[in-house]
Write a protein that holds these residues in place. Structure first.
Motif, PDB file in Angstrom:
ATOM      1  N   LEU A 115       0.833  -1.200   0.000  1.00 23.18           N
ATOM      2  CA  LEU A 115       0.000   0.000   0.000  1.00 23.18           C
ATOM      3  C   LEU A 115       0.870   1.253   0.000  1.00 23.18           C
ATOM      4  O   LEU A 115       0.654   2.175  -0.789  1.00 23.18           O
ATOM      5  CB  LEU A 115      -0.924  -0.004   1.223  1.00 23.18           C
ATOM      6  N   ALA A 116       1.873   1.294   0.863  1.00 27.24           N
ATOM      7  CA  ALA A 116       2.760   2.453   0.960  1.00 27.24           C
ATOM      8  C   ALA A 116       3.515   2.672  -0.348  1.00 27.24           C
ATOM      9  O   ALA A 116       3.661   3.805  -0.814  1.00 27.24           O
ATOM     10  CB  ALA A 116       3.732   2.281   2.112  1.00 27.24           C
ATOM     11  N   GLU A 117       3.987   1.605  -0.936  1.00 25.26           N
ATOM     12  CA  GLU A 117       4.711   1.708  -2.198  1.00 25.26           C
ATOM     13  C   GLU A 117       3.809   2.305  -3.291  1.00 25.26           C
ATOM     14  O   GLU A 117       4.225   3.168  -4.053  1.00 25.26           O
ATOM     15  CB  GLU A 117       5.225   0.331  -2.620  1.00 25.26           C
ATOM     16  N   THR A 118       2.575   1.851  -3.342  1.00 25.07           N
ATOM     17  CA  THR A 118       1.625   2.360  -4.329  1.00 25.07           C
ATOM     18  C   THR A 118       1.349   3.843  -4.107  1.00 25.07           C
ATOM     19  O   THR A 118       1.336   4.639  -5.056  1.00 25.07           O
ATOM     20  CB  THR A 118       0.299   1.568  -4.261  1.00 25.07           C
ATOM     21  N   VAL A 119       1.160   4.237  -2.852  1.00 26.77           N
ATOM     22  CA  VAL A 119       0.902   5.648  -2.536  1.00 26.77           C
ATOM     23  C   VAL A 119       2.101   6.498  -2.927  1.00 26.77           C
ATOM     24  O   VAL A 119       1.955   7.540  -3.581  1.00 26.77           O
ATOM     25  CB  VAL A 119       0.559   5.826  -1.040  1.00 26.77           C
ATOM     26  N   LEU A 120       3.302   6.067  -2.557  1.00 27.03           N
ATOM     27  CA  LEU A 120       4.496   6.844  -2.894  1.00 27.03           C
ATOM     28  C   LEU A 120       4.723   6.919  -4.403  1.00 27.03           C
ATOM     29  O   LEU A 120       5.124   7.953  -4.930  1.00 27.03           O
ATOM     30  CB  LEU A 120       5.730   6.274  -2.204  1.00 27.03           C
ATOM     31  N   GLN A 121       4.449   5.848  -5.110  1.00 29.28           N
ATOM     32  CA  GLN A 121       4.596   5.877  -6.564  1.00 29.28           C
ATOM     33  C   GLN A 121       3.597   6.853  -7.186  1.00 29.28           C
ATOM     34  O   GLN A 121       3.931   7.554  -8.142  1.00 29.28           O
ATOM     35  CB  GLN A 121       4.413   4.484  -7.158  1.00 29.28           C
ATOM     36  N   SER A 122       2.401   6.906  -6.639  1.00 32.54           N
ATOM     37  CA  SER A 122       1.394   7.845  -7.136  1.00 32.54           C
ATOM     38  C   SER A 122       1.837   9.288  -6.916  1.00 32.54           C
ATOM     39  O   SER A 122       1.711  10.128  -7.801  1.00 32.54           O
ATOM     40  CB  SER A 122       0.044   7.608  -6.457  1.00 32.54           C
ATOM     41  N   PHE A 123       2.353   9.561  -5.733  1.00 28.89           N
ATOM     42  CA  PHE A 123       2.842  10.912  -5.457  1.00 28.89           C
ATOM     43  C   PHE A 123       4.044  11.240  -6.333  1.00 28.89           C
ATOM     44  O   PHE A 123       4.164  12.348  -6.834  1.00 28.89           O
ATOM     45  CB  PHE A 123       3.200  11.078  -3.979  1.00 28.89           C
ATOM     46  N   ASP A 124       4.926  10.265  -6.521  1.00 27.74           N
ATOM     47  CA  ASP A 124       6.096  10.512  -7.346  1.00 27.74           C
ATOM     48  C   ASP A 124       5.709  10.747  -8.803  1.00 27.74           C
ATOM     49  O   ASP A 124       6.374  11.501  -9.507  1.00 27.74           O
ATOM     50  CB  ASP A 124       7.095   9.360  -7.228  1.00 27.74           C
ATOM     51  N   ALA A 125       4.631  10.132  -9.252  1.00 25.18           N
ATOM     52  CA  ALA A 125       4.159  10.373 -10.615  1.00 25.18           C
ATOM     53  C   ALA A 125       3.786  11.839 -10.797  1.00 25.18           C
ATOM     54  O   ALA A 125       3.971  12.401 -11.876  1.00 25.18           O
ATOM     55  CB  ALA A 125       2.961   9.475 -10.926  1.00 25.18           C
ATOM     56  N   LEU A 126       3.292  12.468  -9.733  1.00 25.05           N
ATOM     57  CA  LEU A 126       2.958  13.893  -9.790  1.00 25.05           C
ATOM     58  C   LEU A 126       4.181  14.776  -9.562  1.00 25.05           C
ATOM     59  O   LEU A 126       4.411  15.737 -10.291  1.00 25.05           O
ATOM     60  CB  LEU A 126       1.904  14.246  -8.730  1.00 25.05           C
ATOM     61  N   SER A 127       4.953  14.469  -8.530  1.00 28.80           N
ATOM     62  CA  SER A 127       6.050  15.357  -8.136  1.00 28.80           C
ATOM     63  C   SER A 127       7.332  15.123  -8.927  1.00 28.80           C
ATOM     64  O   SER A 127       8.119  16.038  -9.107  1.00 28.80           O
ATOM     65  CB  SER A 127       6.351  15.201  -6.644  1.00 28.80           C
ATOM     66  N   ARG A 128       7.549  13.895  -9.361  1.00 32.20           N
ATOM     67  CA  ARG A 128       8.777  13.506 -10.065  1.00 32.20           C
ATOM     68  C   ARG A 128      10.028  13.746  -9.223  1.00 32.20           C
ATOM     69  O   ARG A 128      11.111  13.991  -9.752  1.00 32.20           O
ATOM     70  CB  ARG A 128       8.915  14.226 -11.408  1.00 32.20           C
ATOM     71  N   LEU A 129       9.902  13.667  -7.907  1.00 27.08           N
ATOM     72  CA  LEU A 129      11.054  13.876  -7.033  1.00 27.08           C
ATOM     73  C   LEU A 129      12.146  12.846  -7.275  1.00 27.08           C
ATOM     74  O   LEU A 129      13.328  13.161  -7.148  1.00 27.08           O
ATOM     75  CB  LEU A 129      10.631  13.841  -5.563  1.00 27.08           C
ATOM     76  N   SER A 130      11.784  11.632  -7.625  1.00 24.89           N
ATOM     77  CA  SER A 130      12.821  10.626  -7.856  1.00 24.89           C
ATOM     78  C   SER A 130      13.652  10.964  -9.094  1.00 24.89           C
ATOM     79  O   SER A 130      14.812  10.579  -9.181  1.00 24.89           O
ATOM     80  CB  SER A 130      12.228   9.224  -7.978  1.00 24.89           C
ATOM     81  N   ASP A 131      13.077  11.718 -10.033  1.00 26.02           N
ATOM     82  CA  ASP A 131      13.851  12.160 -11.195  1.00 26.02           C
ATOM     83  C   ASP A 131      14.868  13.220 -10.793  1.00 26.02           C
ATOM     84  O   ASP A 131      15.949  13.310 -11.366  1.00 26.02           O
ATOM     85  CB  ASP A 131      12.941  12.734 -12.280  1.00 26.02           C
ATOM     86  N   LEU A 132      14.506  14.038  -9.796  1.00 26.98           N
ATOM     87  CA  LEU A 132      15.405  15.085  -9.325  1.00 26.98           C
ATOM     88  C   LEU A 132      16.517  14.521  -8.453  1.00 26.98           C
ATOM     89  O   LEU A 132      17.625  15.024  -8.454  1.00 26.98           O
ATOM     90  CB  LEU A 132      14.620  16.132  -8.517  1.00 26.98           C
ATOM     91  N   ASP A 133      16.207  13.487  -7.696  1.00 26.54           N
ATOM     92  CA  ASP A 133      17.169  12.861  -6.787  1.00 26.54           C
ATOM     93  C   ASP A 133      17.094  11.345  -6.968  1.00 26.54           C
ATOM     94  O   ASP A 133      16.310  10.680  -6.303  1.00 26.54           O
ATOM     95  CB  ASP A 133      16.852  13.246  -5.343  1.00 26.54           C
ATOM     96  N   PRO A 134      17.879  10.794  -7.882  1.00 23.50           N
ATOM     97  CA  PRO A 134      17.791   9.364  -8.200  1.00 23.50           C
ATOM     98  C   PRO A 134      18.076   8.453  -7.012  1.00 23.50           C
ATOM     99  O   PRO A 134      17.713   7.287  -7.029  1.00 23.50           O
ATOM    100  CB  PRO A 134      18.837   9.151  -9.295  1.00 23.50           C
ATOM    101  N   ARG A 135      18.669   8.949  -5.942  1.00 22.37           N
ATOM    102  CA  ARG A 135      18.903   8.120  -4.756  1.00 22.37           C
ATOM    103  C   ARG A 135      17.607   7.837  -4.016  1.00 22.37           C
ATOM    104  O   ARG A 135      17.536   6.938  -3.209  1.00 22.37           O
ATOM    105  CB  ARG A 135      19.854   8.826  -3.785  1.00 22.37           C
ATOM    106  N   GLN A 136      16.550   8.584  -4.304  1.00 22.59           N
ATOM    107  CA  GLN A 136      15.294   8.474  -3.574  1.00 22.59           C
ATOM    108  C   GLN A 136      14.264   7.644  -4.313  1.00 22.59           C
ATOM    109  O   GLN A 136      13.080   7.858  -4.189  1.00 22.59           O
ATOM    110  CB  GLN A 136      14.721   9.884  -3.317  1.00 22.59           C
ATOM    111  N   ARG A 137      14.679   6.685  -5.102  1.00 27.90           N
ATOM    112  CA  ARG A 137      13.754   5.840  -5.853  1.00 27.90           C
ATOM    113  C   ARG A 137      12.821   5.099  -4.918  1.00 27.90           C
ATOM    114  O   ARG A 137      13.216   4.645  -3.853  1.00 27.90           O
ATOM    115  CB  ARG A 137      14.516   4.812  -6.689  1.00 27.90           C
ATOM    116  N   HIS A 138      11.558   4.939  -5.352  1.00 25.49           N
ATOM    117  CA  HIS A 138      10.555   4.211  -4.561  1.00 25.49           C
ATOM    118  C   HIS A 138      10.187   2.944  -5.277  1.00 25.49           C
ATOM    119  O   HIS A 138       9.919   2.887  -6.387  1.00 25.49           O
ATOM    120  CB  HIS A 138       9.297   5.045  -4.366  1.00 25.49           C
TER     121      HIS A 138
END
Length: 84
Positions: free
Chosen positions: A61-84
């Motif tokens: 559940l947490a992984e799905t929520v974080l992936q959904s937020f990351d789809a909007l924010s794209r934070l993992s693209d800005l900081d590749p160390r923070q992949r979810h």
């Protein structure tokens, strides 16, 4: 799951969730027009996070929520160390 691990997990996901919300606000995706809804959702999520962490399926559940937020924010693209 023991209490200490559940609290640590809860704190981690709370921080990640709030980090994404903050970025969405700074980027203008979330703004004053939807601030009340955002605040309510954040409070509800954070209030129930400790008990949610105790659920057997919480990691998925947490992984799905974080992936959904990351789809909007794209934070993992800005900081590749923070992949979810």
């Amino acid at each position: 799951m023991d209490v200490a691990r559940r609290v640590a997990l809860s704190n981690f996901y709370r921080q990640e969730f709030l980090r994404h919300i903050e970025y969405l606000q700074v980027s203008g995706i979330l703004d004053e027009s939807n601030q009340e809804v955002t605040d309510r959702a954040c409070r509800a999520f954070c209030r129930h996070l400790d008990e949610l962490c105790g659920l057997e399926h919480f990691p998925e559940l947490a992984e799905t929520v974080l992936q959904s937020f990351d789809a909007l924010s794209r934070l993992s693209d800005l900081d590749p160390r923070q992949r979810h």
